[in-house]
Design a protein around this motif. Structure first.
Motif, PDB file in Angstrom:
ATOM      1  N   HIS A 196       0.838  -1.201   0.000  1.00 46.85           N
ATOM      2  CA  HIS A 196       0.000   0.000   0.000  1.00 46.85           C
ATOM      3  C   HIS A 196       0.872   1.249   0.000  1.00 46.85           C
ATOM      4  CE1 HIS A 196      -3.316  -2.722   0.735  1.00 46.85           C
ATOM      5  NE2 HIS A 196      -2.663  -3.217   1.766  1.00 46.85           N
ATOM      6  N   VAL A 197       1.419   1.574  -1.157  1.00 52.56           N
ATOM      7  CA  VAL A 197       2.304   2.720  -1.325  1.00 52.56           C
ATOM      8  C   VAL A 197       1.659   3.650  -2.351  1.00 52.56           C
ATOM      9  CG1 VAL A 197       4.607   3.496  -2.000  1.00 52.56           C
ATOM     10  CG2 VAL A 197       4.322   1.278  -0.846  1.00 52.56           C
ATOM     11  N   TYR A 198       1.574   4.948  -2.009  1.00 56.04           N
ATOM     12  CA  TYR A 198       0.860   5.881  -2.873  1.00 56.04           C
ATOM     13  C   TYR A 198       1.604   7.209  -2.974  1.00 56.04           C
ATOM     14  CZ  TYR A 198      -2.851   2.581  -1.768  1.00 56.04           C
ATOM     15  OH  TYR A 198      -3.571   1.430  -1.581  1.00 56.04           O
ATOM     16  N   GLN A 221       4.706   9.629   4.900  1.00 58.10           N
ATOM     17  CA  GLN A 221       3.950   9.238   6.090  1.00 58.10           C
ATOM     18  C   GLN A 221       3.620   7.751   6.035  1.00 58.10           C
ATOM     19  OE1 GLN A 221       0.164  11.202   6.440  1.00 58.10           O
ATOM     20  NE2 GLN A 221      -0.493   9.994   8.208  1.00 58.10           N
ATOM     21  N   TYR A 222       3.850   7.076   7.153  1.00 58.20           N
ATOM     22  CA  TYR A 222       3.312   5.734   7.336  1.00 58.20           C
ATOM     23  C   TYR A 222       2.002   5.895   8.084  1.00 58.20           C
ATOM     24  CZ  TYR A 222       2.660   0.940   8.882  1.00 58.20           C
ATOM     25  OH  TYR A 222       2.129  -0.311   9.127  1.00 58.20           O
ATOM     26  N   ASP A 223       0.900   5.629   7.415  1.00 59.93           N
ATOM     27  CA  ASP A 223      -0.432   5.853   7.971  1.00 59.93           C
ATOM     28  C   ASP A 223      -0.925   4.564   8.612  1.00 59.93           C
ATOM     29  OD1 ASP A 223      -2.919   6.744   8.653  1.00 59.93           O
ATOM     30  OD2 ASP A 223      -3.688   6.871   6.612  1.00 59.93           O
ATOM     31  N   LEU A 224      -0.828   4.510   9.922  1.00 59.33           N
ATOM     32  CA  LEU A 224      -1.275   3.344  10.676  1.00 59.33           C
ATOM     33  C   LEU A 224      -2.763   3.471  10.959  1.00 59.33           C
ATOM     34  CD1 LEU A 224      -0.367   0.791  12.259  1.00 59.33           C
ATOM     35  CD2 LEU A 224      -0.067   2.279  14.231  1.00 59.33           C
ATOM     36  N   VAL A 225      -3.507   2.390  10.788  1.00 67.91           N
ATOM     37  CA  VAL A 225      -4.944   2.410  11.060  1.00 67.91           C
ATOM     38  C   VAL A 225      -5.132   2.346  12.568  1.00 67.91           C
ATOM     39  CG1 VAL A 225      -7.162   1.309  10.638  1.00 67.91           C
ATOM     40  CG2 VAL A 225      -5.396   1.268   8.875  1.00 67.91           C
ATOM     41  N   LEU A 226      -5.302   3.513  13.185  1.00 65.09           N
ATOM     42  CA  LEU A 226      -5.468   3.606  14.628  1.00 65.09           C
ATOM     43  C   LEU A 226      -6.937   3.697  14.992  1.00 65.09           C
ATOM     44  CD1 LEU A 226      -2.631   6.121  15.527  1.00 65.09           C
ATOM     45  CD2 LEU A 226      -2.684   3.691  16.059  1.00 65.09           C
ATOM     46  N   LEU A 227      -7.311   2.994  16.041  1.00 65.44           N
ATOM     47  CA  LEU A 227      -8.672   3.030  16.563  1.00 65.44           C
ATOM     48  C   LEU A 227      -9.702   2.666  15.500  1.00 65.44           C
ATOM     49  CD1 LEU A 227      -8.496   6.313  18.680  1.00 65.44           C
ATOM     50  CD2 LEU A 227      -8.064   3.979  19.423  1.00 65.44           C
ATOM     51  N   ARG A 236      -0.386   2.156   5.461  1.00 65.25           N
ATOM     52  CA  ARG A 236      -0.213   2.680   4.112  1.00 65.25           C
ATOM     53  C   ARG A 236       0.927   3.699   4.111  1.00 65.25           C
ATOM     54  NH1 ARG A 236      -5.868   2.362   5.036  1.00 65.25           N
ATOM     55  NH2 ARG A 236      -5.841   4.464   5.910  1.00 65.25           N
ATOM     56  N   LEU A 237       1.712   3.688   3.039  1.00 67.84           N
ATOM     57  CA  LEU A 237       2.821   4.617   2.892  1.00 67.84           C
ATOM     58  C   LEU A 237       2.435   5.706   1.888  1.00 67.84           C
ATOM     59  CD1 LEU A 237       5.901   2.207   2.726  1.00 67.84           C
ATOM     60  CD2 LEU A 237       5.330   3.757   4.572  1.00 67.84           C
ATOM     61  N   TYR A 238       2.528   6.969   2.328  1.00 65.84           N
ATOM     62  CA  TYR A 238       2.217   8.095   1.462  1.00 65.84           C
ATOM     63  C   TYR A 238       3.484   8.914   1.226  1.00 65.84           C
ATOM     64  CZ  TYR A 238      -2.468   7.232   3.493  1.00 65.84           C
ATOM     65  OH  TYR A 238      -3.637   6.664   3.931  1.00 65.84           O
ATOM     66  N   ALA A 249       9.651   3.149   5.073  1.00 68.91           N
ATOM     67  CA  ALA A 249       9.585   1.687   5.063  1.00 68.91           C
ATOM     68  C   ALA A 249      10.043   1.104   6.401  1.00 68.91           C
ATOM     69  CB  ALA A 249      10.432   1.126   3.926  1.00 68.91           C
ATOM     70  N   THR A 250      10.915   1.816   7.111  1.00 69.12           N
ATOM     71  CA  THR A 250      11.299   1.356   8.451  1.00 69.12           C
ATOM     72  C   THR A 250      10.106   1.418   9.400  1.00 69.12           C
ATOM     73  OG1 THR A 250      13.580   2.084   8.118  1.00 69.12           O
ATOM     74  CG2 THR A 250      12.893   1.699  10.384  1.00 69.12           C
ATOM     75  N   HIS A 251       9.243   2.418   9.234  1.00 73.59           N
ATOM     76  CA  HIS A 251       8.016   2.454  10.032  1.00 73.59           C
ATOM     77  C   HIS A 251       7.162   1.220   9.773  1.00 73.59           C
ATOM     78  CE1 HIS A 251       8.718   6.215  11.864  1.00 73.59           C
ATOM     79  NE2 HIS A 251       8.349   7.005  10.866  1.00 73.59           N
ATOM     80  N   ALA A 252       7.083   0.804   8.509  1.00 70.87           N
ATOM     81  CA  ALA A 252       6.321  -0.405   8.192  1.00 70.87           C
ATOM     82  C   ALA A 252       6.922  -1.605   8.917  1.00 70.87           C
ATOM     83  CB  ALA A 252       6.315  -0.635   6.684  1.00 70.87           C
ATOM     84  N   TYR A 253       8.244  -1.702   8.943  1.00 65.57           N
ATOM     85  CA  TYR A 253       8.915  -2.780   9.676  1.00 65.57           C
ATOM     86  C   TYR A 253       8.559  -2.737  11.157  1.00 65.57           C
ATOM     87  CZ  TYR A 253      12.708  -4.443  12.670  1.00 65.57           C
ATOM     88  OH  TYR A 253      13.424  -5.003  13.697  1.00 65.57           O
TER      89      TYR A 253
END
Length: 405
Positions: free
Chosen positions: A98-100, A167-173, A182-184, A213-217
């Protein structure tokens, strides 16, 4: 900065106008409010979006540009992921799909939902009393408060949309706790900074891809981390929702502002308005985010210096830009809370570098073992204390992080 000041002046004018005409305004709308069955929301999200977009006109990408750049950024992330895995010794459980590539308005739309999700527990005004006169007064005040809060959120979103590079967009709450993040990459901002600093575009984008990408890790290889962050945010918002003393505390903080100590001034101004319980949760969240951001910077530098030809120039330009921030930029960062983000990068990266230099990367990786292995704010500033504590966990079982977070 000028635009923000204009918005603040407009709010002051609006407040004066409403105060002078509130009697006539309420009288003209008694019938409407008496019939109203719903209470006003704290924030008008559609209006907030309109304000943010007006601050970013002219930054749209065409569908063709977006598709082409998305493909390019995905190739950069595909290149970065195995390099990060080699350095960390731990691979992502699945490819980063999910990279945009975004423009600024894409970023606003993607983050508006996240803002709304976090603030949803605070969305509705408290129950209104049965007394008609008091009910009308509270409704009128609620409408004015909504205008102020909506404008502030809109201006903040609009400002951030001009600053965020990736931005690494983490699905929070959210409803899908297992959904991948998702990576923006916000291309107009990347292009602007690339030209301003005269950077090599391909090198600069790989540099950004390494960080994101380190955030994704961090999150996808360690699922407990998302649950931990979610829990802190949920508890913090819940305490805000049930805080009956909030207004009194805000007034006391404003009244005592000239006499607070230097140590208090160095903390975020947001903490001045929090209860001790809220402040403890807030500082735990800040400590976790400092590790997350600092470790990503550490990996970006550790990997980047060996594979990015113009790494030295990129690092030098970023350090120079940080040191040469104007007074206006520093003030705006403090007012919007961006100073907290900058502190997270600085403190977290310093912690990571010191641990690796003194004890090796295997010791630093212990932060991803579980919540009890995360450092407190004090331990971030004194990494040796953190190392001493986590080394004792194995023999004594999980221990709570000591001290005030």
């Amino acid at each position: 900065m000028d635009r923000r000041l204009r918005n603040q002046r407009e709010l002051l004018v609006l407040g004066a106008f409403v105060g002078a005409t509130v009697g006539a305004w309420v009288g003209a709308r008694v019938r409407d409010y008496a019939a109203a069955q719903s209470r006003p929301k704290v924030i008008d999200w559609e209006r907030a979006r309109t304000i943010a977009i007006r601050m970013n006109v002219g930054s749209r990408m065409s569908a063709g540009q977006r598709e082409q750049l998305t493909s390019y950024y995905r190739s950069l992330v595909d290149r970065a992921v195995p390099l990060i895995a080699e350095y960390t010794g731990e691979a992502l459980p699945s490819p980063a799909q999910h990279v945009y590539a975004f423009d600024r308005i894409d970023w606003i739309d993607a983050n508006l939902e996240g803002f709304a999700e976090v603030l949803r527990p605070l969305e509705t005004m408290p129950e209104l009393p049965d007394q008609p006169a008091l009910r009308l007064g509270l409704l009128a005040w609620g409408r004015l408060s909504q205008t102020v809060a909506t404008t502030e959120v809109g201006v903040l979103l609009g400002y951030l949309a001009r600053r965020v590079l990736g931005q690494y967009d983490l699905v929070l709450l959210g409803r899908e706790p297992l959904a991948a993040g998702r990576l923006y990459f916000v291309e107009p901002n990347v292009v602007w900074l690339e030209r301003m600093m005269r950077l090599n575009g391909a090198d600069f984008r790989l540099w950004l891809a390494l960080h994101e990408a380190t955030h994704a890790y961090e999150f996808e290889a360690h699922p407990w981390l998302r649950d931990y962050i979610n829990g802190l945010i949920h508890d913090w918002v819940s305490r805000l929702q049930s805080d009956s003393e909030a207004l009194k505390r805000v007034w006391r903080a404003i009244r005592d502002l000239p006499s607070i100590s230097r140590a208090q001034r160095e903390r975020s101004w947001l903490e001045l308005f929090m209860s001790p319980e809220q402040r403890a949760l807030f500082q735990r969240l800040q400590a976790a985010m400092a590790v997350i951001e600092g470790y990503s910077n550490h990996v970006m530098h550790a990997v980047g210096r060996s594979i990015i030809p113009s790494y030295t120039e990129i690092a030098r330009q970023f350090e120079r830009r940080h040191q040469q921030r104007t007074v206006a930029e520093q003030l705006l960062a403090r007012l919007t809370g961006l100073d907290l983000k900058l502190e997270q990068y600085r403190l977290g990266e310093s912690f990571a570098n010191q641990v690796v230099q003194r004890y090796g990367h295997d010791v630093l990786r212990l932060v991803w073992t579980g919540p009890e292995y995360l450092p407190s704010m004090d331990e971030l500033r004194e990494p040796d204390r953190w190392v001493e504590r986590v080394r004792s966990i194995g023999s004594r079982g999980p221990q709570p992080v000591p001290g005030v977070y």
